[in-house]
Design a protein around this motif. Structure first.
Motif, PDB file in Angstrom:
ATOM      1  N   ARG A  94      25.260  89.241  43.995  1.00 14.79           N
ATOM      2  CA  ARG A  94      25.842  90.126  42.989  1.00 14.79           C
ATOM      3  C   ARG A  94      27.024  90.911  43.559  1.00 14.79           C
ATOM      4  O   ARG A  94      28.026  91.139  42.871  1.00 14.79           O
ATOM      5  CB  ARG A  94      24.795  91.087  42.437  1.00 14.79           C
ATOM      6  N   ALA A  95      26.918  91.333  44.810  1.00 12.85           N
ATOM      7  CA  ALA A  95      28.005  92.086  45.424  1.00 12.85           C
ATOM      8  C   ALA A  95      29.300  91.286  45.433  1.00 12.85           C
ATOM      9  O   ALA A  95      30.381  91.828  45.159  1.00 12.85           O
ATOM     10  CB  ALA A  95      27.617  92.487  46.849  1.00 12.85           C
ATOM     11  N   LEU A  96      29.210  90.002  45.745  1.00 14.24           N
ATOM     12  CA  LEU A  96      30.410  89.169  45.854  1.00 14.24           C
ATOM     13  C   LEU A  96      30.857  88.593  44.515  1.00 14.24           C
ATOM     14  O   LEU A  96      32.048  88.609  44.191  1.00 14.24           O
ATOM     15  CB  LEU A  96      30.153  88.028  46.834  1.00 14.24           C
ATOM     16  N   GLN A  97      29.915  88.094  43.736  1.00 16.19           N
ATOM     17  CA  GLN A  97      30.263  87.402  42.499  1.00 16.19           C
ATOM     18  C   GLN A  97      30.568  88.370  41.360  1.00 16.19           C
ATOM     19  O   GLN A  97      31.555  88.201  40.637  1.00 16.19           O
ATOM     20  CB  GLN A  97      29.108  86.478  42.082  1.00 16.19           C
ATOM     21  N   HIS A  98      29.728  89.382  41.174  1.00 15.22           N
ATOM     22  CA  HIS A  98      29.852  90.250  40.017  1.00 15.22           C
ATOM     23  C   HIS A  98      30.608  91.544  40.298  1.00 15.22           C
ATOM     24  O   HIS A  98      31.281  92.070  39.408  1.00 15.22           O
ATOM     25  CB  HIS A  98      28.474  90.592  39.457  1.00 15.22           C
ATOM     26  N   VAL A 103      34.908  87.709  43.883  1.00 16.11           N
ATOM     27  CA  VAL A 103      35.623  86.898  44.869  1.00 16.11           C
ATOM     28  C   VAL A 103      36.208  85.651  44.222  1.00 16.11           C
ATOM     29  O   VAL A 103      35.545  84.961  43.437  1.00 16.11           O
ATOM     30  CB  VAL A 103      34.675  86.516  46.019  1.00 16.11           C
ATOM     31  N   ARG A 104      37.464  85.354  44.580  1.00 12.04           N
ATOM     32  CA  ARG A 104      38.156  84.191  44.033  1.00 12.04           C
ATOM     33  C   ARG A 104      38.380  83.143  45.120  1.00 12.04           C
ATOM     34  O   ARG A 104      38.537  83.487  46.308  1.00 12.04           O
ATOM     35  CB  ARG A 104      39.505  84.616  43.436  1.00 12.04           C
ATOM     36  N   ALA A 148      35.770  81.161  49.332  1.00  8.70           N
ATOM     37  CA  ALA A 148      36.515  82.084  50.188  1.00  8.70           C
ATOM     38  C   ALA A 148      36.510  81.601  51.629  1.00  8.70           C
ATOM     39  O   ALA A 148      35.667  80.793  52.033  1.00  8.70           O
ATOM     40  CB  ALA A 148      35.894  83.478  50.109  1.00  8.70           C
ATOM     41  N   GLN A 149      37.459  82.118  52.426  1.00  4.17           N
ATOM     42  CA  GLN A 149      37.442  81.954  53.868  1.00  4.17           C
ATOM     43  C   GLN A 149      36.834  83.225  54.461  1.00  4.17           C
ATOM     44  O   GLN A 149      37.242  84.337  54.113  1.00  4.17           O
ATOM     45  CB  GLN A 149      38.850  81.722  54.398  1.00  4.17           C
ATOM     46  N   VAL A 180      38.884  91.075  50.463  1.00  6.93           N
ATOM     47  CA  VAL A 180      37.562  91.650  50.168  1.00  6.93           C
ATOM     48  C   VAL A 180      36.849  91.951  51.475  1.00  6.93           C
ATOM     49  O   VAL A 180      36.877  91.130  52.409  1.00  6.93           O
ATOM     50  CB  VAL A 180      36.696  90.688  49.315  1.00  6.93           C
ATOM     51  N   THR A 181      36.230  93.124  51.550  1.00  8.06           N
ATOM     52  CA  THR A 181      35.326  93.430  52.657  1.00  8.06           C
ATOM     53  C   THR A 181      33.970  93.808  52.089  1.00  8.06           C
ATOM     54  O   THR A 181      33.868  94.368  50.991  1.00  8.06           O
ATOM     55  CB  THR A 181      35.850  94.581  53.542  1.00  8.06           C
ATOM     56  N   LEU A 182      32.932  93.484  52.836  1.00  9.63           N
ATOM     57  CA  LEU A 182      31.565  93.857  52.468  1.00  9.63           C
ATOM     58  C   LEU A 182      30.901  94.464  53.691  1.00  9.63           C
ATOM     59  O   LEU A 182      30.905  93.864  54.767  1.00  9.63           O
ATOM     60  CB  LEU A 182      30.781  92.638  51.965  1.00  9.63           C
TER      61      LEU A 182
END
Length: 362
Positions: A155-159, A163-164, A190-191, A256-258
């Motif tokens: 959810r963090a990445l997709q929603h 992320v594209r 993503a890379q 993007v950073t997580l």
């Protein structure tokens, strides 16, 4: 039922027989097949979470089968294979009605607000709202972390970050959530740059999809950010690594950073590394309020997003990825424990977390 029972914060729990749970109205009892050992469980055990009341049974991510139904459960039957989010919504508020039960103000959490899944059985309240059906074709190891780590990362990445394909994503902290995020970010096209202090964790990150690894041991946040930006620039110059890469996403840092650790210096490094107009998503929970680089957020128009689990309504999209073979969380599982081994494993987490995901078979 046999269960791990904590009677004092920070003191070794016991494995003993407790009364079997009774399904509440609207809820069910689940026979636990496999459950996860997560860093959040250690924080609760150490007394870092005010929602946890002694005594209690830890455990908040699990797979099992329904063994008993409470009154007013309409959509489920005994024997069904299920999991549930670690944030269970009340099912009645406007947030739950909108499919956003991860922020339900009346939420409950197994292993935190009520007895959890480090046991032979666990309760799921508001079953018609919180239960998730699990396909029989999926292995237990691939599903055990869906209640928390893998679903949270998805959810963090997709929603949240959205992320594209072709973007560069840097994951700070390669524990269970971080490694899940590495695998999922790669599956989203993503890379990925993996950042951690442990060589073993970085090796696992490379195996599950990281294109570059940054060992941050002994580095300042500024030095970590510089290393991440350098890795991002290198990736942007190698379009063959990203099928369908759009050259317009190339920049001076990750888009993007997580952050999956909940450490002030890691959050600082993540924000310092971001490209202008970049998105940061915060998953790790902090024991103290961190300093946030608001001037940088304003100057570069960065977006800072929180992400807190995932509602049951969003699970089918993730399960479809597993069924299709796009991702396989089971490769992250490095240890399987019995209940009697859990007290020692929990105590050992005070010295750090072993690479990979540990699961428990009650």
């Amino acid at each position: 039922m046999r269960a791990v029972h904590v009677t004092a914060f920070g003191e070794s729990p016991q494995v003993l027989d407790l009364p079997a749970p009774v399904p509440p109205t609207g809820g069910v009892v689940v026979d636990v097949e496999l459950t996860g050992l997560c860093r959040s469980d250690f924080h609760a055990f150490a007394g870092h979470d005010d929602s946890v009341q002694i005594p209690y049974v830890p455990g908040h991510e699990f797979l099992g089968r329904i063994s008993a139904l409470g009154d007013d459960v309409a959509g489920w039957r005994v024997g069904q294979r299920v999991t549930a989010p670690f944030v269970c919504g009340c099912g009645d508020c406007r947030w739950c009605a909108a499919g956003q039960s991860q922020v339900c103000p009346h939420q409950s959490q197994p292993g935190f607000t009520y007895d959890g899944s480090w046991a032979e059985q666990v309760v799921v309240p508001a079953a018609d709202h919180n239960l998730v059906a699990v396909p029989e074709s999926l292995s237990a190891a691939s599903v055990a972390s869906l209640g928390c780590r893998f679903a949270t990362a998805f959810r963090a990445l997709q929603h949240r970050a959205q992320v594209r394909p072709g973007e560069v994503v840097a994951i700070f902290g390669c524990g269970g959530v971080g490694l899940s995020a590495v695998m999922l970010a790669r599956a989203l096209g993503a890379q990925v740059i993996a950042v951690d202090v442990a060589p073993g964790a970085l090796e696992l990150a490379a195996e599950v999809g990281a294109a570059r690894e940054v060992n941050s041991s002994g580095l300042t946040p500024e030095e970590v950010a510089a290393a991440v930006r350098a890795a991002a620039i290198t990736l942007a110059s190698e379009p063959e690594l990203g099928p369908g890469r759009d050259s317009r996403v190339a920049g001076t840092g990750p888009q993007v950073t997580l952050e999956a650790l909940g450490r002030a210096e890691t959050l600082e490094a993540a924000l310092l590394s971001l490209d202008p107009l970049g998105r940061h998503v915060q998953v790790g929970l902090f024991s103290e309020v961190p300093r946030t680089l608001i001037p940088r957020v304003v100057a570069l128009e960065l977006t800072v997003l929180g992400s807190h689990g995932m509602a049951a309504t969003d699970y089918p999209e993730l399960l479809n990825l597993l069924v299709a073979g796009a991702v396989d969380p089971s490769v992250l599982v490095t240890r399987e424990l019995e209940l009697e081994q859990v007290p020692a494993a929990l105590a050992a987490m005070a010295q750090g977390t072993e690479p990979g995901v540990a699961v428990i078979r009650p």
